[in-house]
Scaffold this motif. Structure first.
Motif, PDB file in Angstrom:
ATOM      1  N   ASP A 217      13.124  -9.744 -10.278  1.00  0.00           N
ATOM      2  CA  ASP A 217      12.028 -10.048  -9.350  1.00  0.00           C
ATOM      3  C   ASP A 217      10.835  -9.204  -9.796  1.00  0.00           C
ATOM      4  OD1 ASP A 217      11.129 -11.500  -7.103  1.00  0.00           O
ATOM      5  OD2 ASP A 217      11.315  -9.723  -5.843  1.00  0.00           O
ATOM      6  N   ARG A 218       9.926  -9.808 -10.567  1.00  0.00           N
ATOM      7  CA  ARG A 218       8.857  -9.055 -11.234  1.00  0.00           C
ATOM      8  C   ARG A 218       7.623  -8.925 -10.352  1.00  0.00           C
ATOM      9  NH1 ARG A 218      10.555 -12.727 -15.076  1.00  0.00           N
ATOM     10  NH2 ARG A 218      11.769 -11.872 -16.808  1.00  0.00           N
ATOM     11  N   LEU A 219       7.034  -7.720 -10.406  1.00  0.00           N
ATOM     12  CA  LEU A 219       5.787  -7.427  -9.711  1.00  0.00           C
ATOM     13  C   LEU A 219       4.856  -6.694 -10.663  1.00  0.00           C
ATOM     14  CD1 LEU A 219       7.351  -6.010  -6.442  1.00  0.00           C
ATOM     15  CD2 LEU A 219       6.159  -8.188  -6.600  1.00  0.00           C
ATOM     16  N   LEU A 220       3.567  -6.947 -10.521  1.00  0.00           N
ATOM     17  CA  LEU A 220       2.551  -6.176 -11.241  1.00  0.00           C
ATOM     18  C   LEU A 220       1.934  -5.168 -10.286  1.00  0.00           C
ATOM     19  CD1 LEU A 220       0.467  -8.750 -13.344  1.00  0.00           C
ATOM     20  CD2 LEU A 220       2.005  -7.003 -14.216  1.00  0.00           C
ATOM     21  N   ASP A 221       1.903  -3.914 -10.688  1.00  0.00           N
ATOM     22  CA  ASP A 221       1.166  -2.883  -9.962  1.00  0.00           C
ATOM     23  C   ASP A 221      -0.204  -2.785 -10.623  1.00  0.00           C
ATOM     24  OD1 ASP A 221       0.077  -0.461  -8.971  1.00  0.00           O
ATOM     25  OD2 ASP A 221       2.092   0.261  -8.506  1.00  0.00           O
ATOM     26  N   LEU A 222      -1.263  -3.069  -9.867  1.00  0.00           N
ATOM     27  CA  LEU A 222      -2.614  -3.097 -10.425  1.00  0.00           C
ATOM     28  C   LEU A 222      -3.201  -1.711 -10.652  1.00  0.00           C
ATOM     29  CD1 LEU A 222      -4.195  -6.067  -8.429  1.00  0.00           C
ATOM     30  CD2 LEU A 222      -3.073  -6.093 -10.669  1.00  0.00           C
ATOM     31  N   GLY A 223      -2.439  -0.662 -10.362  1.00  0.00           N
ATOM     32  CA  GLY A 223      -2.905   0.688 -10.675  1.00  0.00           C
ATOM     33  C   GLY A 223      -3.213   1.502  -9.438  1.00  0.00           C
ATOM     34  N   THR A 224      -3.162   2.823  -9.600  1.00  0.00           N
ATOM     35  CA  THR A 224      -3.387   3.722  -8.477  1.00  0.00           C
ATOM     36  C   THR A 224      -4.858   3.806  -8.084  1.00  0.00           C
ATOM     37  OG1 THR A 224      -3.528   5.604 -10.014  1.00  0.00           O
ATOM     38  CG2 THR A 224      -1.375   5.131  -9.039  1.00  0.00           C
ATOM     39  N   GLY A 225      -5.749   3.199  -8.877  1.00  0.00           N
ATOM     40  CA  GLY A 225      -7.167   3.165  -8.514  1.00  0.00           C
ATOM     41  C   GLY A 225      -7.502   2.075  -7.518  1.00  0.00           C
ATOM     42  N   THR A 226      -6.531   1.249  -7.139  1.00  0.00           N
ATOM     43  CA  THR A 226      -6.770   0.199  -6.158  1.00  0.00           C
ATOM     44  C   THR A 226      -7.139   0.821  -4.818  1.00  0.00           C
ATOM     45  OG1 THR A 226      -5.140  -1.221  -7.246  1.00  0.00           O
ATOM     46  CG2 THR A 226      -5.782  -1.819  -5.010  1.00  0.00           C
ATOM     47  N   ALA A 227      -8.298   0.449  -4.279  1.00  0.00           N
ATOM     48  CA  ALA A 227      -8.817   1.093  -3.074  1.00  0.00           C
ATOM     49  C   ALA A 227      -8.292   0.406  -1.817  1.00  0.00           C
ATOM     50  CB  ALA A 227     -10.347   1.051  -3.080  1.00  0.00           C
ATOM     51  N   ASN A 228      -8.078   1.216  -0.767  1.00  0.00           N
ATOM     52  CA  ASN A 228      -7.736   0.646   0.537  1.00  0.00           C
ATOM     53  C   ASN A 228      -8.829  -0.324   0.997  1.00  0.00           C
ATOM     54  OD1 ASN A 228      -5.369   2.126   0.851  1.00  0.00           O
ATOM     55  ND2 ASN A 228      -6.379   3.805   1.874  1.00  0.00           N
ATOM     56  N   PRO A 229      -8.468  -1.406   1.696  1.00  0.00           N
ATOM     57  CA  PRO A 229      -7.117  -1.766   2.160  1.00  0.00           C
ATOM     58  C   PRO A 229      -6.413  -2.758   1.238  1.00  0.00           C
ATOM     59  CG  PRO A 229      -8.696  -3.150   3.282  1.00  0.00           C
ATOM     60  CD  PRO A 229      -9.488  -2.265   2.342  1.00  0.00           C
ATOM     61  N   ARG A 230      -6.841  -2.838  -0.017  1.00  0.00           N
ATOM     62  CA  ARG A 230      -6.284  -3.837  -0.933  1.00  0.00           C
ATOM     63  C   ARG A 230      -4.892  -3.427  -1.387  1.00  0.00           C
ATOM     64  NH1 ARG A 230     -11.756  -4.407  -4.625  1.00  0.00           N
ATOM     65  NH2 ARG A 230     -13.149  -4.989  -2.924  1.00  0.00           N
ATOM     66  N   TYR A 231      -3.969  -4.366  -1.378  1.00  0.00           N
ATOM     67  CA  TYR A 231      -2.602  -4.053  -1.800  1.00  0.00           C
ATOM     68  C   TYR A 231      -2.500  -4.201  -3.310  1.00  0.00           C
ATOM     69  CZ  TYR A 231      -2.442  -9.140  -1.147  1.00  0.00           C
ATOM     70  OH  TYR A 231      -2.734 -10.483  -1.158  1.00  0.00           O
ATOM     71  N   PRO A 232      -1.822  -3.279  -3.971  1.00  0.00           N
ATOM     72  CA  PRO A 232      -1.830  -3.260  -5.437  1.00  0.00           C
ATOM     73  C   PRO A 232      -0.745  -4.095  -6.101  1.00  0.00           C
ATOM     74  CG  PRO A 232      -0.783  -1.296  -4.621  1.00  0.00           C
ATOM     75  CD  PRO A 232      -1.218  -2.060  -3.407  1.00  0.00           C
TER      76      PRO A 232
END
Length: 366
Positions: free
Chosen positions: A207-222
């Protein structure tokens, strides 16, 4: 069980996940107005989000977390509906108290993952991540957590194993993984192995997911679903912080709630799944070397979006257009320095023709 469609996403077996209104209460004794500990979602006989963490049975902690959630407001000033919300984790991470709450916000028809940290006898909301489809948060199996030591993930009871970006299995305690090295502005893959349940009789190996990075700002889910792996290929070499800008693909279409714009909420163009890329052609500006034009497409909570990526020859800075909603004719403004481009894209058929004004310079014609 056949997959069911849900706002453009395939969520296998969601019909088997029931909210048991009369289910047993949490492990900890709580006051009638306190948040439940855990969440009453079931997959057959499996409790998907049971009480987790070393502080889950501490009534004083539950009361403090409840008070902080009761005082919290969404960007459009809506409050949490406590009876339909729950504390997914209450324990410690990096030596500090941590609580994770699945919060229902009816005014926006949204779910929020609230991350709270202890501050003396109080708790404060330190991160708030919005899931714009009602209930989608508790139907997920991997939730992002940001701590001082880096990214962690909270996994549901359906997850048998979670593999991090380096290809190694992540250790966890009470469902919360150890810190993971996730870049700030680069997409990386995490892969869950799901156990056999009533909704998934054969489980799921990847079950693959992409993490868009720790720079993703609230309230956007990464986290973005990437079942086929096309998203990883589409975002290779791209700066996800740049992609998330207000004039860039993922951040350019403002969400509307009712009759008003909600610029502080998750953009309507924020990706959820099915990221893909295709090449439109090559463009040579001012007699220079040809640059590649690509078209990104992705699914959002409001349908399919797309944008254009201009990749200069020789590894120069990538230029991105704003997003465009799916239409028979796609129109993109690409702010190339010194010579802005307008790119028109459509699916060619025998019945499709395109007329442009006389003397229009056509740089790509296919």
């Amino acid at each position: 069980m056949a997959p069911v469609r849900w706002r453009g996403l395939t969520a296998t077996g969601l019909s088997a996940l029931l909210v048991a209104v009369t289910a047993c209460g949490p492990v900890a004794e709580r006051r009638p107005r306190d948040l439940r500990v855990g969440y009453d979602s079931m997959d057959g006989s499996l409790t998907v989000w049971p009480p987790r963490g070393s502080l889950a049975e501490d009534p004083a902690v539950t009361a403090a977390v409840t008070e902080a959630v009761r005082d919290w407001r969404s960007p459009v000033d809506d409050r949490v509906h406590l009876p339909s919300s729950g504390i997914l984790f209450s324990g410690e991470a990096d030596g500090s108290p941590l609580a994770l709450v699945a919060a229902s916000v009816p005014g926006q028809a949204a779910s929020w993952l609230l991350q709270l940290t202890g501050d003396g006898d109080r708790y404060v909301v330190s991160h708030a991540t919005e899931y714009t489809d009602p209930g989608y948060l508790v139907y997920s199996d991997v939730l992002p957590v940001q701590t001082a030591d880096g990214r962690r993930y909270l996994t549901s009871e359906r997850v048998r194993r979670l593999v991090g970006p380096n290809g190694r299995t992540l250790s966890n305690t009470d469902g919360l993984t150890a810190p993971v090295n996730v870049p700030q502005c680069q997409a990386v893959t995490v892969t869950a192995t799901l156990r056999s349940t009533e909704s998934l009789p054969r489980g799921r190996s990847a079950d693959r997911l992409l993490d868009l990075g720790t720079g993703t700002a609230n309230p956007r889910y990464p986290l973005v679903r990437d079942e086929s792996g096309s998203g990883k290929r589409a975002l290779a070499g791209l700066d996800t912080c740049l992609l998330a800008g207000e004039e860039a693909p993922f951040g350019s279409v403002t969400r509307r709630i009712g009759d008003r714009s909600a610029p502080q909420s998750v953009p309507a163009s924020w990706p959820k799944a099915k990221l893909a890329v295709r090449t439109l052609g090559e463009v040579a500006l001012g007699g220079g070397k040809p640059a590649e034009l690509d078209q990104l497409t992705w699914e959002t909570a409001e349908g399919t979006m797309s944008a254009v990526v201009y990749r200069p020859a020789g590894g120069g800075p990538v230029v991105l257009s704003p997003a465009d909603r799916t239409n028979p004719l796609q129109v993109y403004e690409v702010p190339v320095p010194g010579q802005p481009l307008v790119v028109l894209s459509w699916r060619s058929t025998k019945e499709t023709t395109l007329s442009v004004p006389p003397k229009t310079t056509r740089l790509v014609d296919r």
